[in-house]
Design an enzyme around this catalytic site. Structure first.
Site, PDB file in Angstrom:
ATOM      1  N   ASP A 198       0.859  -1.181   0.000  1.00 18.22           N
ATOM      2  CA  ASP A 198       0.000   0.000   0.000  1.00 18.22           C
ATOM      3  C   ASP A 198       0.895   1.230   0.000  1.00 18.22           C
ATOM      4  O   ASP A 198       2.057   1.161   0.415  1.00 18.22           O
ATOM      5  CB  ASP A 198      -0.907   0.019   1.238  1.00 18.22           C
ATOM      6  N   ASN A 247       4.123   2.442  -4.379  1.00 14.12           N
ATOM      7  CA  ASN A 247       3.075   2.660  -5.365  1.00 14.12           C
ATOM      8  C   ASN A 247       2.850   1.300  -6.035  1.00 14.12           C
ATOM      9  O   ASN A 247       3.770   0.736  -6.633  1.00 14.12           O
ATOM     10  CB  ASN A 247       3.572   3.703  -6.382  1.00 14.12           C
ATOM     11  N   ALA A 248       1.642   0.791  -5.913  1.00 16.89           N
ATOM     12  CA  ALA A 248       1.385  -0.579  -6.387  1.00 16.89           C
ATOM     13  C   ALA A 248       1.573  -0.694  -7.902  1.00 16.89           C
ATOM     14  O   ALA A 248       1.972  -1.745  -8.397  1.00 16.89           O
ATOM     15  CB  ALA A 248      -0.013  -1.017  -5.984  1.00 16.89           C
ATOM     16  N   ASP A 256      -7.226  -4.432  -5.187  1.00 17.32           N
ATOM     17  CA  ASP A 256      -8.382  -3.678  -4.676  1.00 17.32           C
ATOM     18  C   ASP A 256      -8.030  -2.193  -4.630  1.00 17.32           C
ATOM     19  O   ASP A 256      -7.926  -1.600  -3.560  1.00 17.32           O
ATOM     20  CB  ASP A 256      -8.774  -4.203  -3.286  1.00 17.32           C
ATOM     21  N   CYS A 261     -14.191  -0.353  -7.157  1.00 22.15           N
ATOM     22  CA  CYS A 261     -15.207   0.286  -6.319  1.00 22.15           C
ATOM     23  C   CYS A 261     -15.634   1.614  -6.934  1.00 22.15           C
ATOM     24  O   CYS A 261     -16.122   2.495  -6.249  1.00 22.15           O
ATOM     25  CB  CYS A 261     -14.710   0.462  -4.887  1.00 22.15           C
TER      26      CYS A 261
HETATM   27  N1  SAH Z   1      -8.298  -3.939   0.263  1.00 28.35           N
HETATM   28  C1  SAH Z   1      -8.469  -2.939   1.294  1.00 28.35           C
HETATM   29  C2  SAH Z   1      -9.039  -1.651   0.798  1.00 28.35           C
HETATM   30  C3  SAH Z   1      -8.226  -0.950  -0.236  1.00 28.35           C
HETATM   31  S1  SAH Z   1      -8.677   0.705  -0.449  1.00 28.35           S
HETATM   32  C4  SAH Z   1      -9.377  -3.495   2.366  1.00 28.35           C
HETATM   33  O1  SAH Z   1     -10.121  -4.411   2.099  1.00 28.35           O
HETATM   34  O2  SAH Z   1      -9.354  -2.969   3.483  1.00 28.35           O
HETATM   35  C5  SAH Z   1      -7.453   1.285  -1.501  1.00 28.35           C
HETATM   36  C6  SAH Z   1      -6.089   1.399  -0.874  1.00 28.35           C
HETATM   37  O3  SAH Z   1      -5.198   1.776  -1.912  1.00 28.35           O
HETATM   38  C7  SAH Z   1      -5.922   2.428   0.207  1.00 28.35           C
HETATM   39  O4  SAH Z   1      -5.381   1.800   1.338  1.00 28.35           O
HETATM   40  C8  SAH Z   1      -4.900   3.436  -0.351  1.00 28.35           C
HETATM   41  O5  SAH Z   1      -3.983   3.887   0.632  1.00 28.35           O
HETATM   42  C9  SAH Z   1      -4.192   2.611  -1.366  1.00 28.35           C
HETATM   43  N2  SAH Z   1      -3.577   3.286  -2.517  1.00 28.35           N
HETATM   44  C10 SAH Z   1      -4.055   4.310  -3.251  1.00 28.35           C
HETATM   45  N3  SAH Z   1      -3.239   4.553  -4.306  1.00 28.35           N
HETATM   46  C11 SAH Z   1      -2.235   3.646  -4.239  1.00 28.35           C
HETATM   47  C12 SAH Z   1      -1.106   3.353  -5.051  1.00 28.35           C
HETATM   48  N4  SAH Z   1      -0.848   4.036  -6.159  1.00 28.35           N
HETATM   49  N5  SAH Z   1      -0.304   2.334  -4.683  1.00 28.35           N
HETATM   50  C13 SAH Z   1      -0.553   1.615  -3.574  1.00 28.35           C
HETATM   51  N6  SAH Z   1      -1.605   1.842  -2.780  1.00 28.35           N
HETATM   52  C14 SAH Z   1      -2.439   2.831  -3.102  1.00 28.35           C
END
Ligand code: SAH
Length: 427
Positions: A283, A309-310, A330, A370
């Site tokens: 994350d 950054n994913a 997600d 979402c």
């Molecule tokens: N799967 C989680 C919810 C994910 S919400 C659950 O079930 O609780 C989306 C997440 O993506 C958030 O935690 C946010 O911090 C993260 N995020 C947003 N942009 C991102 C990126 N570019 N790389 C990694 N994480 C990211």
């Protein structure tokens, strides 16, 4: 929407002694006939705020208004916003003499819908959504339960009025006996509704953090921190589903506080062996990962958490020839509005393509969207495109949405926003 059965105490007349009313254009009437509760300002032909002078500005913000067609036929009762493009949200097909009483009744009905003994809509959890706005006939109100702490969000002028707020807090106390009620504020929404700014805060009681248990897995909850109302309760049933299929080496991209990662790390086969050999969560939010680590410890686990950054990490790992048996995607809502749709679809495609390239035969992809603006068909299309480009065949094991405590109301597409596909990679 259920017609109000509330017995009138006293009529809520405007200062001038006449109830505010609003006349709709034929298009506005059609929308209501389609059972959608929203009518846009452009479909309001005239308003009468009580002075009967047809002046729009004399309908008080957040007022309860009688809704009429152009000839004056009564269509029902709505909540009025003086600032939103959504001018009215229907609350009843009948009269509403006492809004706080109706709100209390609807909250009780929403609780019963989820927890009635004969109706096991919510199981294996002490954290779930209690009120989901339009889907529970309470437009502008969201309430989530986190064990003994309740978290509420107020999104419209009418729900923000003092008598309605009092009714909400009192009903929640009476029905659920929480130790604390927290209000989460989205500054942007209060601004759009022209409501005075307010900080998230403890509204009642003395507890704003607690511990919850979903599907037998424990999580810390802090009502005044984190994203959304603190957790992504809509994924609760999808966590359990993912844990039925996930196996081997797991990568949970966009893991937040570890919902999927922990369910997978603790998943067992019927003969009680661990399904997953290693789990890595990724994350970009350090506070989310810190909480994820604490959640893992609460369950006696130590997992790998990577702050990155994913998109970059998936690109890098795919290029380096890394492989996994299970990948969860997600990401946050990429399409915040219709305009972003193309870009959002591009983002989903890239993520899914990279994940598919890294999955071993027999591997499992849990992929979510979402974004309300990305329909189920759009999402399926983009995942199919990614499979084509990745030269992979995948089968749909399950096609899922939000947990049942986030109901989808037919004819109100805005209540359906979460897609979760569980796919199996054949080659
Ligand atoms: N799967 C989680 C919810 C994910 S919400 C659950 O079930 O609780 C989306 C997440 O993506 C958030 O935690 C946010 O911090 C993260 N995020 C947003 N942009 C991102 C990126 N570019 N790389 C990694 N994480 C990211």
């Amino acid at each position: 929407m259920p017609t109000s059965r509330v017995v009138p105490k006293k009529r809520a007349f405007s200062a001038q002694g006449v109830e505010p009313s609003i006349k709709l254009s034929p298009r506005g009437v059609l929308r209501l006939q389609g059972r959608h509760p929203w009518v846009y300002r452009s479909d309001v032909v005239s308003t009468s705020g009580g002075a009967n002078d047809g002046n729009a500005s004399d309908v008080p913000s957040g007022a309860v208004v009688r809704v009429l067609d152009q000839r004056g036929k009564f269509l029902g009762t709505a909540l009025y916003s003086s600032s939103s493009q959504i001018a009215i949200r229907m609350i009843s097909h009948g009269s509403v003499p006492d809004l706080p009483a109706l709100v209390a009744e609807r909250i009780r009905a929403a609780i019963a819908y989820r927890t009635d003994k004969d109706n096991e809509l919510v199981a294996n959890t002490d954290a779930y959504r209690i009120v989901f706005s339009e889907a529970d006939f309470l437009p502008g109100l969201i309430v989530d339960r986190y064990n003994d702490v309740l978290s509420l969000q107020i999104l419209t002028q009418a729900m923000d009025t003092a008598p309605v707020r009092d009714a909400i807090v009192q009903t929640l106390q009476d029905e659920l006996q929480p130790a604390g009620i927290v209000e989460r504020v989205e500054a942007r929404i209060r601004e759009l509704e022209q409501l005075p700014p307010q900080a998230s805060r403890l509204l009642w009681g003395d507890k704003s953090s607690t511990e919850v248990t979903m599907n037998g897995i424990r999580f810390h909850y802090d009502g005044l921190e984190g994203q959304k109302t603190g957790a992504f309760l809509d994924q609760r049933e999808n966590y359990a589903a993912a844990a039925e299929y996930g196996h081997g080496e797991v990568l949970d991209a966009f893991c937040y506080q570890g919902g999927f990662a922990l369910h997978l790390a603790l998943a067992r086969t019927p003969d009680s062996t661990a399904r997953c050999s290693s789990v890595t969560g990724v994350d970009s939010s350090r506070p989310a990962l810190e909480m994820a680590e604490k959640n893992a410890a609460l369950n006696g686990r130590e997992l790998e958490w990577i702050e990155a950054n994913a998109f970059d990490l998936l690109r890098e790992y795919a290029a380096a020839g890394r492989h996994y048996d299970t990948i969860v995607l997600d990401p946050p809502a990429f399409a915040k509005s219709k305009r972003d749709l193309e870009k959002a679809l591009g983002g989903y495609k890239e993520l899914n393509l990279r994940a598919m390239k890294m999955l071993r035969p027999g591997g499992i992809l849990v992929t979510c969207s979402c974004s309300y603006h990305v329909s189920a068909a759009d999402f399926l299309g983009v995942v199919a495109d990614a499979a084509r480009d990745a030269h992979k065949d995948l089968r749909i094991v399950e096609s899922r949405g939000a947990a049942k405590d986030h109901p989808i109301l037919l004819n109100v597409p805005e209540t359906s926003y979460l897609q979760c596909l569980i796919l199996s990679v054949s080659n």
